[in-house]
Design an enzyme around this catalytic site. Structure first.
Site, PDB file in Angstrom:
ATOM      1  N   SER A  18       0.772  26.904  38.662  1.00  0.00           N
ATOM      2  CA  SER A  18      -0.308  26.559  37.676  1.00  0.00           C
ATOM      3  C   SER A  18      -1.110  25.675  38.141  1.00  0.00           C
ATOM      4  O   SER A  18      -1.109  24.631  39.042  1.00  0.00           O
ATOM      5  CB  SER A  18       0.603  25.620  36.666  1.00  0.00           C
ATOM      6  OG  SER A  18      -0.197  25.021  35.874  1.00  0.00           O
ATOM      7  N   HIS A  60      -1.248  30.833  36.878  1.00  0.00           N
ATOM      8  CA  HIS A  60      -1.316  30.333  35.668  1.00  0.00           C
ATOM      9  C   HIS A  60      -2.330  29.297  35.392  1.00  0.00           C
ATOM     10  O   HIS A  60      -2.611  28.389  36.126  1.00  0.00           O
ATOM     11  CB  HIS A  60       0.177  29.589  35.518  1.00  0.00           C
ATOM     12  CG  HIS A  60       0.377  29.421  34.194  1.00  0.00           C
ATOM     13  ND1 HIS A  60       0.993  30.376  33.269  1.00  0.00           N
ATOM     14  CD2 HIS A  60       0.413  28.134  33.320  1.00  0.00           C
ATOM     15  CE1 HIS A  60       1.109  29.596  32.122  1.00  0.00           C
ATOM     16  NE2 HIS A  60       0.695  28.205  32.130  1.00  0.00           N
ATOM     17  N   ASP A  65      -3.460  26.379  32.509  1.00  0.00           N
ATOM     18  CA  ASP A  65      -3.138  25.865  31.432  1.00  0.00           C
ATOM     19  C   ASP A  65      -4.396  25.016  30.665  1.00  0.00           C
ATOM     20  O   ASP A  65      -5.019  24.208  30.982  1.00  0.00           O
ATOM     21  CB  ASP A  65      -2.175  24.701  31.825  1.00  0.00           C
ATOM     22  CG  ASP A  65      -0.712  25.046  31.973  1.00  0.00           C
ATOM     23  OD1 ASP A  65      -0.342  25.884  30.931  1.00  0.00           O
ATOM     24  OD2 ASP A  65      -0.244  24.821  33.176  1.00  0.00           O
ATOM     25  N   MET A  82      -6.025  23.067  27.678  1.00  0.00           N
ATOM     26  CA  MET A  82      -5.643  22.216  26.774  1.00  0.00           C
ATOM     27  C   MET A  82      -7.080  21.634  26.194  1.00  0.00           C
ATOM     28  O   MET A  82      -7.915  21.372  26.797  1.00  0.00           O
ATOM     29  CB  MET A  82      -4.926  21.003  27.188  1.00  0.00           C
ATOM     30  CG  MET A  82      -3.630  21.613  27.920  1.00  0.00           C
ATOM     31  SD  MET A  82      -2.594  20.344  28.841  1.00  0.00           S
ATOM     32  CE  MET A  82      -1.525  21.335  29.768  1.00  0.00           C
ATOM     33  N   HIS A 139      -2.864  30.161  29.367  1.00  0.00           N
ATOM     34  CA  HIS A 139      -2.035  29.638  28.447  1.00  0.00           C
ATOM     35  C   HIS A 139      -2.781  28.586  27.344  1.00  0.00           C
ATOM     36  O   HIS A 139      -3.256  27.673  28.015  1.00  0.00           O
ATOM     37  CB  HIS A 139      -0.762  29.030  29.029  1.00  0.00           C
ATOM     38  CG  HIS A 139       0.065  28.222  28.101  1.00  0.00           C
ATOM     39  ND1 HIS A 139       0.876  27.160  28.314  1.00  0.00           N
ATOM     40  CD2 HIS A 139       0.201  28.459  26.863  1.00  0.00           C
ATOM     41  CE1 HIS A 139       1.642  26.843  27.460  1.00  0.00           C
ATOM     42  NE2 HIS A 139       1.268  27.232  26.441  1.00  0.00           N
ATOM     43  N   MET A 194      -3.320  26.081  24.807  1.00  0.00           N
ATOM     44  CA  MET A 194      -2.922  24.858  24.044  1.00  0.00           C
ATOM     45  C   MET A 194      -3.922  24.603  23.231  1.00  0.00           C
ATOM     46  O   MET A 194      -4.423  23.218  23.529  1.00  0.00           O
ATOM     47  CB  MET A 194      -1.966  23.901  24.832  1.00  0.00           C
ATOM     48  CG  MET A 194      -0.744  24.728  25.395  1.00  0.00           C
ATOM     49  SD  MET A 194      -0.204  23.524  26.899  1.00  0.00           S
ATOM     50  CE  MET A 194      -0.881  24.209  28.328  1.00  0.00           C
ATOM     51  N   MET A 198       8.466  27.061  26.586  1.00  0.00           N
ATOM     52  CA  MET A 198       8.184  25.783  27.014  1.00  0.00           C
ATOM     53  C   MET A 198       9.487  24.814  27.513  1.00  0.00           C
ATOM     54  O   MET A 198      10.137  24.787  26.266  1.00  0.00           O
ATOM     55  CB  MET A 198       7.096  24.957  26.054  1.00  0.00           C
ATOM     56  CG  MET A 198       5.671  25.510  25.918  1.00  0.00           C
ATOM     57  SD  MET A 198       4.861  25.519  27.483  1.00  0.00           S
ATOM     58  CE  MET A 198       4.540  23.761  27.795  1.00  0.00           C
ATOM     59  N   ASP A 254       8.009  27.723  31.311  1.00  0.00           N
ATOM     60  CA  ASP A 254       6.967  26.742  31.838  1.00  0.00           C
ATOM     61  C   ASP A 254       7.450  25.180  31.894  1.00  0.00           C
ATOM     62  O   ASP A 254       7.575  24.730  30.369  1.00  0.00           O
ATOM     63  CB  ASP A 254       5.561  26.863  31.103  1.00  0.00           C
ATOM     64  CG  ASP A 254       4.534  25.969  31.662  1.00  0.00           C
ATOM     65  OD1 ASP A 254       4.472  25.308  32.537  1.00  0.00           O
ATOM     66  OD2 ASP A 254       3.343  26.130  31.156  1.00  0.00           O
ATOM     67  N   GLY A 255       7.529  24.523  32.729  1.00  0.00           N
ATOM     68  CA  GLY A 255       7.801  23.054  32.581  1.00  0.00           C
ATOM     69  C   GLY A 255       8.929  22.773  33.360  1.00  0.00           C
ATOM     70  O   GLY A 255      10.030  23.032  33.441  1.00  0.00           O
TER      71      GLY A 255
END
Length: 219
Positions: A7, A32, A34, A36, A65, A67, A136, A174-175
């Site tokens: 990520s 990846h 992310d 947001m 992804h 969000m 998640m 993920d996480g």
């Protein structure tokens, strides 16, 4: 074969090209991204421009992804930026089937993400339509959080759901993925492993990728 997706949220954006190239040469499978918006989650990261920059830095698939609120309004922009997978959150899409269809109409693989508190049953009716299920294993919004152990059961149940519905979606987690949790997540049935801090925050990024790949490939 397990898929490792570093990520770039945890990367050094001032050296984005070099860091993406480094993880690619070290054995990463996807990149990846992310995204947001500071509304759906309490953090603001980046948008299509940085995804486009990532796309110009690698031949690897881009796993984007979202969000964000109102993801339907931005699907085409992220498609044009070079996304290979676009994942939206079940919790923010009132017409999830329509959103998934719109992603696939763009010629992109469609994913649906679930926060830790969201039951797996909420995507059962759409399981046959999606290419990716993102579980998640931390609450979305920030990198570097600890893995939520209850996620293991959710991964196992996702495998059962895939079998029950005769679906083909990949299971992504993920996480909190690191050298201590990766094997447990693999054993639970995960296909795609998102790792941020455990790669990009290490002194030797290449070695971190190699070590995770060895764990996932049981070598």
């Amino acid at each position: 074969m397990a898929i490792l997706a570093p990520s770039i949220l945890s990367s050094d954006f001032s050296n984005l090209y070099q860091q993406i190239r480094l993880v690619e040469m070290s054995g990463a499978d996807w990149i990846h991204c992310d995204v947001m918006d500071g509304h759906f989650v309490p953090n603001l990261t980046f948008g299509p421009i940085l995804v486009e920059a990532a796309n110009k830095s690698t031949e690897l698939p881009l796993d984007v992804h979202l969000m964000i609120e109102n993801p339907d309004n931005f699907l085409e922009e992220f498609y044009k930026a070079g996304s290979n997978y676009i994942t939206v959150h079940q919790e923010i899409c009132p017409h999830l089937n329509r959103t998934v269809s719109k992603i696939k109409e763009l010629g992109v693989k469609a994913g649906v993400a679930l926060k830790p508190s969201t039951p797996l049953s909420t995507i059962e009716d759409i399981a046959t339509e999606i290419d990716l299920l993102l579980i998640m294993s931390v609450n979305p919004g920030f990198g570097g959080q600890s893995f939520i152990n209850n996620s293991l059961k959710k991964i196992e149940n996702a495998v059962k759901l895939r079998q029950k519905t005769n679906s083909n979606f990949l299971i992504e987690v993920d996480g909190g993925i690191n050298k201590d949790t990766a094997k447990k997540v693999f054993d639970a049935g995960c296909d795609v492993f998102v790792a941020g801090s455990s790669i990009f925050k290490e002194d030797n990024i290449a070695a971190a990728v190699v070590e995770l790949k060895k764990i996932l490939n049981n070598k």
